[in-house]
Each structure stands twice: as structure tokens, then as C-alpha cells.
Design an enzyme around this catalytic site. Structure first.
Site, PDB file in Angstrom:
ATOM      1  CG  ASP A 295      -0.355  -0.082   2.516  1.00  0.00           C
ATOM      2  OD1 ASP A 295       0.892  -0.184   2.585  1.00  0.00           O
ATOM      3  OD2 ASP A 295      -1.091  -0.042   3.524  1.00  0.00           O
ATOM      4  CB  SER A 296       4.589   1.731  -0.099  1.00  0.00           C
ATOM      5  OG  SER A 296       4.827   0.542  -0.835  1.00  0.00           O
TER       6      SER A 296
ATOM      7  CG  ASP B 268       0.347  -4.154   1.909  1.00  0.00           C
ATOM      8  OD1 ASP B 268       0.534  -5.142   2.641  1.00  0.00           O
ATOM      9  OD2 ASP B 268       1.155  -3.198   1.815  1.00  0.00           O
TER      10      ASP B 268
ATOM     11  CE  LYS C 251       3.141  -6.067   3.715  1.00  0.00           C
ATOM     12  NZ  LYS C 251       2.673  -4.883   4.471  1.00  0.00           N
TER      13      LYS C 251
ATOM     14  CD  GLU D   9       7.732  -0.292   7.676  1.00  0.00           C
ATOM     15  OE1 GLU D   9       6.757  -0.993   7.329  1.00  0.00           O
ATOM     16  OE2 GLU D   9       7.942   0.859   7.244  1.00  0.00           O
TER      17      GLU D   9
HETATM   18  O1  KIV Z   1       3.564  -1.148   1.633  1.00  0.00           O
HETATM   19  C1  KIV Z   1       4.755  -1.533   1.642  1.00  0.00           C
HETATM   20  O2  KIV Z   1       5.545  -1.249   0.753  1.00  0.00           O
HETATM   21  C2  KIV Z   1       5.183  -2.340   2.774  1.00  0.00           C
HETATM   22  C3  KIV Z   1       6.649  -2.585   2.904  1.00  0.00           C
HETATM   23  C4  KIV Z   1       7.309  -1.392   3.430  1.00  0.00           C
HETATM   24  C5  KIV Z   1       6.925  -3.784   3.733  1.00  0.00           C
HETATM   25  O3  KIV Z   1       4.390  -2.757   3.559  1.00  0.00           O
END
Ligand code: KIV
Length: 271
Positions: free
Chosen positions: A51-52, A90, A120, A189
Site C-alpha cells: 500500500d506504499s 496489501d 498482507k 518494520e
Molecule cells: O507497503 C509496503 O511497501 C510495505 C513494505 C514497506 C513492507 O508494507
């Protein structure tokens, strides 16, 4: 007739075998088809549709605004480009917290509409009911503890988590809870390296770190950060493998000059 190829797909089972034999797991994010093709062809083990995307693709300050539909769009694009890696998508903020039936519905949409391999989600005891319900449908779940960006408004900062003993204890107990529930892996993290190693030693499932030290079972980075596309973000845990921003700006600058000087297109570049 089924199409035969020699690519041996990474499965959750293969990841646990990697942990058993001490082979480190390499994971990177991707959000679109073209980048997914490249990271998969390079041999990455896990592609995370994180979700980044909310930050690096959409320019939001936090991961909170991204929607389930947007994650599904990114997830389906990535899956189309991946032949070998395990693809994890995510669950975005608001689609699994506080309502395990809603969580299952969100996870089912991701699995059906993206064809990803797993989902996730962030948190431990607070979301364990959702974890159980998603797992009961046969959907593999990766946990995420430590700095959990979807809770940024609760913590107020992006500083290192679990430095206090009470938070470290909760993190270890959450990791065990996620393992007992049946999660196939956990992301840790931005926590002290010593704690990362302790968790990796105390659970049997693979632990993937981002700023969690070298004692965990694998590493994950955001692809835009490690390639040097994002420029302002430079936490201590980030190793930059390239400065793509400079290369892109250089190439774009050359293009602009060529257009303005009438050099492009030349005789051979037209019909
Ligand atoms: O959303 C993401 O990119 C993440 C990573 C930082 C593990 O959850």
C-alpha cells in the site's frame, strides 16, 4: 493442453524450506506490469504490491487513502507480469480492521480479482480475528509488525518502534500469535536488529525485515527507494542501488533538447 514451462513458482512452502536451510529471502515492491516483469525476471522471491503505492505512485503523504479497488488494479497489473515470484497484495487501511467478515470479503476480492498468491495486513492481537477468518477461507496471510504505517496517526512518528521493553514484549507475543493462527510469514518494520533476530529465532515462519537488521530471514525494500526514484526519503535502513532519478532526468533533458533543436525526429525516424 496446458502450457509447459520450466519456471518453478515460489510458494509459501518453498519459502519455509528456504528458512529451514538458511537461504535468505529477497522481496521487493512493485505496483505495475512493466516493473513486475523486470523484478521477476531478475529473480526476486516475493513481489509485494504494497500500500506504499499510496505514497510512491499516487503522491499521498500516508498509506491511508489508497482504496481496495486501487490495490486490486495494482495487484492485477503486477500478477500479469510475474511468472515465478510469490505475489502478495496489501489489504489497505479500513478493509480488515474491526470487522472480520469485512476482512474476509476484502481478501476474497483481492484473490479473485488479482489472482495474487497471498494478502498482507498490519497488526497483531488487534486484528487476529480477521487473520483467523481470512485463513479459514484458505487464503495465505503475511503479517506485518513493528512500524505499521496504517497506524501512523496513533503513533505520531515514523521513528524506530519497540525500543521500550513493553512494546518489544508485545511484538514478540504478536509474532507468535500470528504464527499460531497460521500466517506463512511476517514483515518486521523498523525495529532494533536484536529484536528482529529474536523474533526470527523464536518463530518457525520466515520473518522478512525492513530496517529490522541482518538476523531475520529475508529483506524487503520499496523499489522506488532502492532504485533512487524517490529522492527525499533516506532512512538509515535504505541502501540505494541506483540513481535512476538522475538518469531519467538526463534522458528527458536530452529529448527536450532534441525536439527543440529539430534534431528529433530525423529522416530515419519518420514515414
Ligand atoms: O507497503 C509496503 O511497501 C510495505 C513494505 C514497506 C513492507 O508494507
Amino acid at each position: 493442453m496446458s502450457v509447459q514451462n520450466d519456471i518453478k513458482k515460489i510458494t509459501t512452502h518453498r519459502l519455509s524450506e528456504m528458512k529451514l536451510r538458511g537461504e535468505k529471502i529477497a522481496m521487493l515492491t512493485a505496483y505495475d506490469y512493466s516493473m513486475a516483469c523486470l523484478v521477476d525476471e531478475a529473480g526476486i522471491d516475493i513481489v509485494l504490491v504494497g500500500d506504499s503505492a499510496s505514497n510512491v505512485m499516487a503522491g499521498n503523504e500516508t498509506t491511508l487513502p489508497i482504496t481496495l479497488n486501487q490495490m486490486i488494479y495494482h495487484g492485477a497489473s503486477v500478477v500479469r507480469g510475474v511468472k515465478r515470484a510469490l505475489v502478495v497484495v496489501d489489504l489497505p487501511f479500513g478493509t480488515y480492521q474491526g470487522n472480520s467478515r469485512g476482512a474476509l470479503a476484502s481478501a476474497i476480492r483481492i484473490m479473485k480479482e488479482t489472482a495474487a498468491d497471498a494478502v498482507k495486513l498490519e497488526g497483531g492481537s488487534e486484528v487476529i480475528e480477521s487473520v483467523h477468518r481470512i485463513l479459514s477461507a484458505g487464503i495465505p496471510v503475511m503479517g506485518h509488525l513493528g512500524l505499521i504505517p496504517q497506524s501512523i496517526h496513533k503513533f505520531g512518528t515514523y521513528t524506530v518502534r519497540a525500543q521500550e521493553e513493553s512494546e518489544a514484549k508485545k511484538l514478540v507475543s504478536d509474532a507468535k500469535l500470528l504464527e499460531q493462527a497460521g500466517c506463512f510469514s511476517i514483515v518486521l518494520e523498523k525495529i532494533p536488529a536484536k529484536l528482529g533476530k529474536q523474533v526470527a529465532d523464536e518463530v518457525k515462519i520466515p520473518v522478512i525485515g525492513i530496517g529490522a537488521g541482518a538476523g531475520v530471514d529475508g529483506q524487503v525494500l520499496v523499489i522506488h527507494d532502492m532504485l533512487g526514484i524517490t529522492q527525499q526519503f533516506s532512512p538509515r535502513f535504505l541502501r540505494r542501488y541506483h540513481n535512476i532519478a538522475a538518469e531519467i532526468k538526463g534522458a528527458v533533458g536530452n529529448y527536450i533538447n532534441d525536439v527543440k533543436s529539430l534534431d528529433f525526429p530525423n529522416e530515419k525516424e519518420q514515414y
